[in-house]
Write a protein that holds these residues in place. Sequence first.
Motif, mmCIF file in Angstrom:
data_model
loop_
_atom_site.group_PDB
_atom_site.id
_atom_site.type_symbol
_atom_site.label_atom_id
_atom_site.label_comp_id
_atom_site.label_asym_id
_atom_site.label_seq_id
_atom_site.Cartn_x
_atom_site.Cartn_y
_atom_site.Cartn_z
ATOM 1 N N ASP A 1 -4.237 47.110 51.119
ATOM 2 C CA ASP A 1 -4.477 47.594 49.759
ATOM 3 C C ASP A 1 -5.790 48.365 49.613
ATOM 4 O OD1 ASP A 1 -6.070 45.403 50.192
ATOM 5 O OD2 ASP A 1 -5.747 44.483 48.232
ATOM 6 N N LEU A 2 -6.574 48.495 50.679
ATOM 7 C CA LEU A 2 -7.824 49.244 50.598
ATOM 8 C C LEU A 2 -7.530 50.745 50.529
ATOM 9 C CD1 LEU A 2 -10.296 47.558 53.120
ATOM 10 C CD2 LEU A 2 -10.428 47.555 50.631
ATOM 11 N N ILE A 3 -8.106 51.409 49.569
ATOM 12 C CA ILE A 3 -7.885 52.847 49.392
ATOM 13 C C ILE A 3 -8.858 53.664 50.245
ATOM 14 C CG2 ILE A 3 -7.963 54.723 47.688
ATOM 15 C CD1 ILE A 3 -7.121 52.702 45.570
ATOM 16 N N GLU A 4 -10.078 53.157 50.429
ATOM 17 C CA GLU A 4 -11.128 53.924 51.082
ATOM 18 C C GLU A 4 -10.749 54.441 52.472
ATOM 19 O OE1 GLU A 4 -14.743 51.806 51.497
ATOM 20 O OE2 GLU A 4 -15.880 53.521 52.222
ATOM 21 N N PRO A 5 -10.079 53.653 53.343
ATOM 22 C CA PRO A 5 -9.738 54.200 54.664
ATOM 23 C C PRO A 5 -8.885 55.472 54.597
ATOM 24 C CG PRO A 5 -9.445 51.818 54.639
ATOM 25 C CD PRO A 5 -9.693 52.240 53.236
ATOM 26 N N ALA B 1 -8.826 61.262 55.491
ATOM 27 C CA ALA B 1 -8.634 62.629 54.980
ATOM 28 C C ALA B 1 -9.853 63.497 55.274
ATOM 29 C CB ALA B 1 -8.345 62.588 53.485
ATOM 30 N N LYS B 2 -11.064 62.926 55.101
ATOM 31 C CA LYS B 2 -12.281 63.684 55.390
ATOM 32 C C LYS B 2 -12.350 64.078 56.866
ATOM 33 C CE LYS B 2 -15.048 61.417 51.788
ATOM 34 N NZ LYS B 2 -16.183 60.489 51.545
ATOM 35 N N LEU B 3 -11.997 63.132 57.736
ATOM 36 C CA LEU B 3 -12.045 63.418 59.165
ATOM 37 C C LEU B 3 -11.035 64.487 59.557
ATOM 38 C CD1 LEU B 3 -12.517 59.826 60.633
ATOM 39 C CD2 LEU B 3 -14.155 61.702 60.731
ATOM 40 N N LYS C 1 -1.892 64.545 53.389
ATOM 41 C CA LYS C 1 -1.002 63.377 53.396
ATOM 42 C C LYS C 1 -1.771 62.093 53.108
ATOM 43 C CE LYS C 1 2.477 61.022 56.213
ATOM 44 N NZ LYS C 1 3.183 60.988 57.520
ATOM 45 N N GLN C 2 -2.963 61.964 53.706
ATOM 46 C CA GLN C 2 -3.786 60.773 53.460
ATOM 47 C C GLN C 2 -4.219 60.696 51.998
ATOM 48 O OE1 GLN C 2 -4.622 58.210 55.687
ATOM 49 N NE2 GLN C 2 -3.013 59.221 56.885
#
Length: 647
Positions: free
Chosen positions: A171-175, A180-182, A194-195
Amino acid sequence: MCFFGRSLLAFFLALCLNCASPATGSTSESAHVESQNASAGDWYWRGIRSLEQRRYQQAISDFTKSLSLMDETKYGDFQLASRRAAQSKSIQDIDFVADQTYSIAICYNSRGTAYGTIGNISQAMLDFDKALKAYPRFGKAACNRGNGYMTLGKAELALRDFDLATQFSPDLIEPFKNRAKLYKAKKQFDLAQKQLELARKMPQPDESFDTAFHSFVGDLVRKAISISPKNPYLINALGASKTKKSEQKSAIKDFQRARSIDPNLWIAYQNEVKSLFQIGNEPEAFRVLKLTGAKFTKDANLNDWIARQFIEHHKYKEALQYSNIALKINPRFPCALTNRAVAYFGLGKHSKEAISDCDKAIAIDARYANAYATKSAALLDFNKYKECIEVATKAISFDSKSKDAYHNRGVAYMKLKLWDKADQDLERAIELTPEDTFTRKYSSEVAAHRGNMELMLADRAVGKSSKEAARAIKREEMEKEASSYSSVIAVAPTIPAPYYDRALISIASNKLEQASKDLTRFLYLTKWQGKTSALAASLLTLVFRDMGDDKRANEVLKLAESSLDRQNRVPILSFLLGKIDEQTLIKNEYSKAEKTRNLLFYAMVLVQKGNLTKARSILEELKRDGDSEIDEFILLPVYLKKASNTK
């Protein structure tokens, strides 16, 4: 269970390397923590406050002191902690190991957050490693370590940790955002998009401390069971961790297995009963309750607990039986005396016995709130409302969350027609137990009566009874408010005010036919008397016009002109009747509430006539300066949208 407190994770999961809260001041914390007597938990919470205030060096110092008070050599390694848990010979042993190990994990993760924020990435990474050593499936720590690798330019290691974080804590959104940044940095834009789409679709994570801590306990206990597969305390603890995830059926099997290994493990019986009730299998729950009573015939506490379960399911005969058993074992048991009082009361025609048992309980423990609350219910049965209020107030003084005391006092106030006090107490009871439909019924009746009295308050007649509805903009919120007024109407169908309030919500929801019916009913019940009726007639006229039914709109105006005396004609009605012009309507001196209603209704007229620019100007002004306390304010965003000519 965890010595840092239940609400920790709700705050902590919001933390990452770069998300400290805005500064709230940098006052000294010395008044909050006495160094000589401070516990590990005290220092941890001081660290959290320091993080909130962006005092990162101080936070590092606080977390370091917290860690110094914990035994990291025994509990800082998940594998070693699991072996210690495998040796547990009581529930308390498991609790202690779980508490210590998880506390070390979250403390290292929090200190790593502080280090990372000041740019000390190497030390932050060491702390995140230690957090994951204490709890290898710690999703937030894995995500934070991934942030560190991303800062260091180690994209592959960062991706690995973000994937682990998602695996551990889906449920963590941050990863997702960080992946997406990477991907964007690698110019893999499709993967990045997509991320981000996955992140947008994710619900807000459940950040309650119970959920996270019990997930950890489940992991720890499973590992310990692999070492000691027949330890009944571990198997019971595994079942308990599953109940927090709504895995009741699997938990029941664990509880049954635990008590088959140790038939004297009373908590396994209790946990099984709770889970059976959770899945709605009452017959089996009652069977296990009776089995528990037969097994533990000399345990007053357990028999009293059994009585309470029967009380909660309205089986008062059985409740009386087990209360008597508990009191035979321990005659001076206030809780059992009070539960027997409830059982007497539930059986009917035993209010005197109930009061007697409550008085006995109070004589043993003069601060036992539940005894006072139960006595207040019995006094209600005797119509002794003033005594009920006095006793219920005593209960509340000892327990400010005594739902029964608030309910009983609220009903007593209602019987004495003290509507405001009744409303306040019944609303508090509902707040404490939202699912209690019994209290809601009384609250609806009070709301209806209060609404009727508001009809006597001139132009503020409907200004308070649906105050929350005036804030409801979202459709689901309005439907919820409409449902609450329907409940009021169902209880007291001849009280006018709820019909007006429900009509406003119906108009805002574009349910004009329902609104017209409610306003018509309101006018019938008020016999077209008073300023509130003049407002309702004005609104009904506008509703019919919105429906394209000018004939019925004109009929309403004719009835208003013949039925309402001049002193009760509100300015907007006089305008609709052609008795005053636009300038008089706008320029006259009114109270803020009356001016808001007049201009709002006038803007509705302008929208109907297609003069959208002028309507929008008036509505924008009301949005800034109008009286948002009035019920009719709920209509403003609806007609502002129409005036702005948006779909």
